[in-house]
Design a protein around this motif. Structure first.
Motif, PDB file in Angstrom:
ATOM      1  N   SER A  54       6.648   3.309   2.849  1.00 21.26           N
ATOM      2  CA  SER A  54       8.081   3.544   2.761  1.00 21.26           C
ATOM      3  C   SER A  54       8.748   2.196   2.484  1.00 21.26           C
ATOM      4  O   SER A  54       8.664   1.290   3.298  1.00 21.26           O
ATOM      5  N   LEU A  55       9.371   2.072   1.329  1.00 22.95           N
ATOM      6  CA  LEU A  55      10.019   0.813   0.954  1.00 22.95           C
ATOM      7  C   LEU A  55      11.386   0.694   1.623  1.00 22.95           C
ATOM      8  O   LEU A  55      12.092   1.690   1.762  1.00 22.95           O
ATOM      9  N   PRO A  56      11.761  -0.521   2.012  1.00 22.96           N
ATOM     10  CA  PRO A  56      13.121  -0.715   2.534  1.00 22.96           C
ATOM     11  C   PRO A  56      14.151  -0.424   1.438  1.00 22.96           C
ATOM     12  O   PRO A  56      13.842  -0.465   0.245  1.00 22.96           O
ATOM     13  N   GLU A  57      15.363  -0.143   1.857  1.00 21.45           N
ATOM     14  CA  GLU A  57      16.426   0.129   0.894  1.00 21.45           C
ATOM     15  C   GLU A  57      16.648  -1.093   0.000  1.00 21.45           C
ATOM     16  O   GLU A  57      16.543  -2.222   0.451  1.00 21.45           O
ATOM     17  N   HIS A  58      16.910  -0.857  -1.266  1.00 15.45           N
ATOM     18  CA  HIS A  58      17.177  -1.887  -2.282  1.00 15.45           C
ATOM     19  C   HIS A  58      15.929  -2.705  -2.633  1.00 15.45           C
ATOM     20  O   HIS A  58      16.044  -3.803  -3.161  1.00 15.45           O
ATOM     21  N   ALA A  59      14.731  -2.207  -2.325  1.00 17.65           N
ATOM     22  CA  ALA A  59      13.494  -2.916  -2.668  1.00 17.65           C
ATOM     23  C   ALA A  59      12.873  -2.276  -3.907  1.00 17.65           C
ATOM     24  O   ALA A  59      12.955  -1.064  -4.103  1.00 17.65           O
ATOM     25  N   ARG A  60      12.254  -3.117  -4.721  1.00 11.65           N
ATOM     26  CA  ARG A  60      11.565  -2.621  -5.920  1.00 11.65           C
ATOM     27  C   ARG A  60      10.340  -3.490  -6.179  1.00 11.65           C
ATOM     28  O   ARG A  60      10.304  -4.669  -5.827  1.00 11.65           O
ATOM     29  N   VAL A  61       9.332  -2.903  -6.802  1.00 12.27           N
ATOM     30  CA  VAL A  61       8.133  -3.650  -7.179  1.00 12.27           C
ATOM     31  C   VAL A  61       8.440  -4.358  -8.485  1.00 12.27           C
ATOM     32  O   VAL A  61       8.774  -3.725  -9.486  1.00 12.27           O
ATOM     33  N   SER A  62       8.351  -5.684  -8.469  1.00 14.78           N
ATOM     34  CA  SER A  62       8.703  -6.450  -9.656  1.00 14.78           C
ATOM     35  C   SER A  62       7.492  -6.842 -10.493  1.00 14.78           C
ATOM     36  O   SER A  62       7.634  -7.142 -11.672  1.00 14.78           O
ATOM     37  N   ASN A  63       6.294  -6.841  -9.884  1.00 17.54           N
ATOM     38  CA  ASN A  63       5.104  -7.270 -10.615  1.00 17.54           C
ATOM     39  C   ASN A  63       3.865  -6.733  -9.910  1.00 17.54           C
ATOM     40  O   ASN A  63       3.858  -6.588  -8.692  1.00 17.54           O
ATOM     41  N   ALA A  64       2.818  -6.448 -10.681  1.00 17.08           N
ATOM     42  CA  ALA A  64       1.539  -6.038 -10.106  1.00 17.08           C
ATOM     43  C   ALA A  64       0.420  -6.616 -10.963  1.00 17.08           C
ATOM     44  O   ALA A  64       0.497  -6.616 -12.192  1.00 17.08           O
ATOM     45  N   LYS A  65      -0.615  -7.151 -10.288  1.00 20.37           N
ATOM     46  CA  LYS A  65      -1.768  -7.659 -11.031  1.00 20.37           C
ATOM     47  C   LYS A  65      -3.029  -7.449 -10.199  1.00 20.37           C
ATOM     48  O   LYS A  65      -2.983  -7.386  -8.976  1.00 20.37           O
ATOM     49  N   LEU A  66      -4.142  -7.306 -10.889  1.00 18.58           N
ATOM     50  CA  LEU A  66      -5.447  -7.113 -10.265  1.00 18.58           C
ATOM     51  C   LEU A  66      -6.293  -8.343 -10.558  1.00 18.58           C
ATOM     52  O   LEU A  66      -6.528  -8.669 -11.716  1.00 18.58           O
ATOM     53  N   GLU A  67      -6.701  -9.037  -9.492  1.00 20.67           N
ATOM     54  CA  GLU A  67      -7.449 -10.273  -9.660  1.00 20.67           C
ATOM     55  C   GLU A  67      -8.445 -10.439  -8.517  1.00 20.67           C
ATOM     56  O   GLU A  67      -8.063 -10.389  -7.348  1.00 20.67           O
ATOM     57  N   SER A  68      -9.710 -10.627  -8.836  1.00 19.79           N
ATOM     58  CA  SER A  68     -10.770 -10.886  -7.861  1.00 19.79           C
ATOM     59  C   SER A  68     -10.823  -9.834  -6.753  1.00 19.79           C
ATOM     60  O   SER A  68     -10.985 -10.153  -5.583  1.00 19.79           O
ATOM     61  N   GLY A  69     -10.667  -8.564  -7.115  1.00 17.19           N
ATOM     62  CA  GLY A  69     -10.755  -7.487  -6.133  1.00 17.19           C
ATOM     63  C   GLY A  69      -9.518  -7.291  -5.285  1.00 17.19           C
ATOM     64  O   GLY A  69      -9.534  -6.509  -4.347  1.00 17.19           O
ATOM     65  N   ILE A  79      -0.051   2.897  -9.628  1.00 17.63           N
ATOM     66  CA  ILE A  79       1.023   2.454  -8.741  1.00 17.63           C
ATOM     67  C   ILE A  79       2.294   3.157  -9.194  1.00 17.63           C
ATOM     68  O   ILE A  79       2.638   3.113 -10.378  1.00 17.63           O
ATOM     69  N   GLU A  80       2.987   3.811  -8.249  1.00 14.90           N
ATOM     70  CA  GLU A  80       4.240   4.477  -8.592  1.00 14.90           C
ATOM     71  C   GLU A  80       5.211   4.400  -7.419  1.00 14.90           C
ATOM     72  O   GLU A  80       4.798   4.308  -6.264  1.00 14.90           O
ATOM     73  N   THR A  81       6.489   4.391  -7.751  1.00 17.94           N
ATOM     74  CA  THR A  81       7.525   4.468  -6.720  1.00 17.94           C
ATOM     75  C   THR A  81       8.286   5.763  -6.953  1.00 17.94           C
ATOM     76  O   THR A  81       8.721   6.044  -8.071  1.00 17.94           O
ATOM     77  N   VAL A  82       8.422   6.535  -5.877  1.00 21.13           N
ATOM     78  CA  VAL A  82       9.110   7.817  -5.947  1.00 21.13           C
ATOM     79  C   VAL A  82       9.969   7.972  -4.701  1.00 21.13           C
ATOM     80  O   VAL A  82       9.441   7.930  -3.583  1.00 21.13           O
ATOM     81  N   GLY A  83      11.267   8.101  -4.888  1.00 23.42           N
ATOM     82  CA  GLY A  83      12.171   8.367  -3.781  1.00 23.42           C
ATOM     83  C   GLY A  83      12.072   7.392  -2.621  1.00 23.42           C
ATOM     84  O   GLY A  83      12.052   7.808  -1.474  1.00 23.42           O
ATOM     85  N   GLY A  84      11.962   6.108  -2.909  1.00 27.17           N
ATOM     86  CA  GLY A  84      11.880   5.111  -1.846  1.00 27.17           C
ATOM     87  C   GLY A  84      10.490   4.920  -1.270  1.00 27.17           C
ATOM     88  O   GLY A  84      10.310   4.185  -0.305  1.00 27.17           O
ATOM     89  N   ASN A  85       9.499   5.562  -1.845  1.00 28.38           N
ATOM     90  CA  ASN A  85       8.112   5.400  -1.401  1.00 28.38           C
ATOM     91  C   ASN A  85       7.290   4.711  -2.482  1.00 28.38           C
ATOM     92  O   ASN A  85       7.468   4.975  -3.667  1.00 28.38           O
ATOM     93  N   LEU A  86       6.411   3.841  -2.046  1.00 32.19           N
ATOM     94  CA  LEU A  86       5.462   3.172  -2.936  1.00 32.19           C
ATOM     95  C   LEU A  86       4.114   3.837  -2.732  1.00 32.19           C
ATOM     96  O   LEU A  86       3.603   3.883  -1.609  1.00 32.19           O
ATOM     97  N   ASN A  87       3.539   4.400  -3.793  1.00 30.15           N
ATOM     98  CA  ASN A  87       2.239   5.072  -3.731  1.00 30.15           C
ATOM     99  C   ASN A  87       1.226   4.301  -4.557  1.00 30.15           C
ATOM    100  O   ASN A  87       1.474   3.996  -5.726  1.00 30.15           O
ATOM    101  N   ILE A  88       0.096   3.983  -3.943  1.00 31.94           N
ATOM    102  CA  ILE A  88      -1.002   3.305  -4.632  1.00 31.94           C
ATOM    103  C   ILE A  88      -2.218   4.203  -4.491  1.00 31.94           C
ATOM    104  O   ILE A  88      -2.614   4.557  -3.379  1.00 31.94           O
TER     105      ILE A  88
END
Length: 155
Positions: free
Chosen positions: A108-123, A69-78
């Motif tokens: 494409s993430l909205p302006e001022h948005a950030r990923v605060s947490n990520a977890k993998l659970e039950s698929g 998972i990465e954020t680059v230039g306002g984009n979230l890539n998984i």
């Protein structure tokens, strides 16, 4: 790879024309070399409250070290890249219908948005997204002045 904007609109896979769309998508994907939209993992997006969103991506059978998972230039890539030994895995199978191909989703993430947490659970890969809109950019009411009195305008 298609760039998606986080929205609540349903995808083509939920429509009555899904089968025809999937056939056309596969045909164009073969011609262009891109991954078909239908072969990408399904996802759900939920608005938790005014500033928080929850993105769930269906990734059954994937391990944490195979996902990125990465954020680059306002984009979230998984993306998911399998790290398995093909020679051992291919022995003994009569039929393999479960897709095991690599993938890459982009949003494409909205302006001022950030990923605060990520977890993998039950698929499910669950990403918490926080959007902090500064006070200067929030909507505000402006009073309209009249010679006799002030009339408040509701925006």
């Amino acid at each position: 790879m298609a760039l998606r904007t986080l929205s609540a609109l349903p995808g083509f896979s939920d429509s009555a024309f899904a089968d025809r769309f999937n056939r056309i998508d596969r045909l164009f994907s073969q011609l262009t070399g891109d991954s078909p939209v239908a072969s990408l993992p399904a996802y759900d997006l939920k608005k938790v409250d005014a500033n928080n969103y929850l993105l769930n991506v269906s990734v059954p059978g994937w391990k944490e070290d195979e996902l990125e998972i990465e954020t680059v230039g306002g984009n979230l890539n998984i993306s998911g890249n399998r790290a398995e030994n093909e020679s051992q895995d291919e022995q003994g199978w009569i039929y393999k219908g479960i897709r095991r191909s690599d993938f890459r989703l982009s949003f494409s993430l909205p302006e001022h948005a950030r990923v605060s947490n990520a977890k993998l659970e039950s698929g499910l890969l669950q990403l918490s997204i926080y959007q902090d809109i500064p006070e200067s950019e929030k909507p505000r009411k402006i009073a309209i002045e009249n010679a006799n009195n002030v009339i408040e305008h509701h925006a």
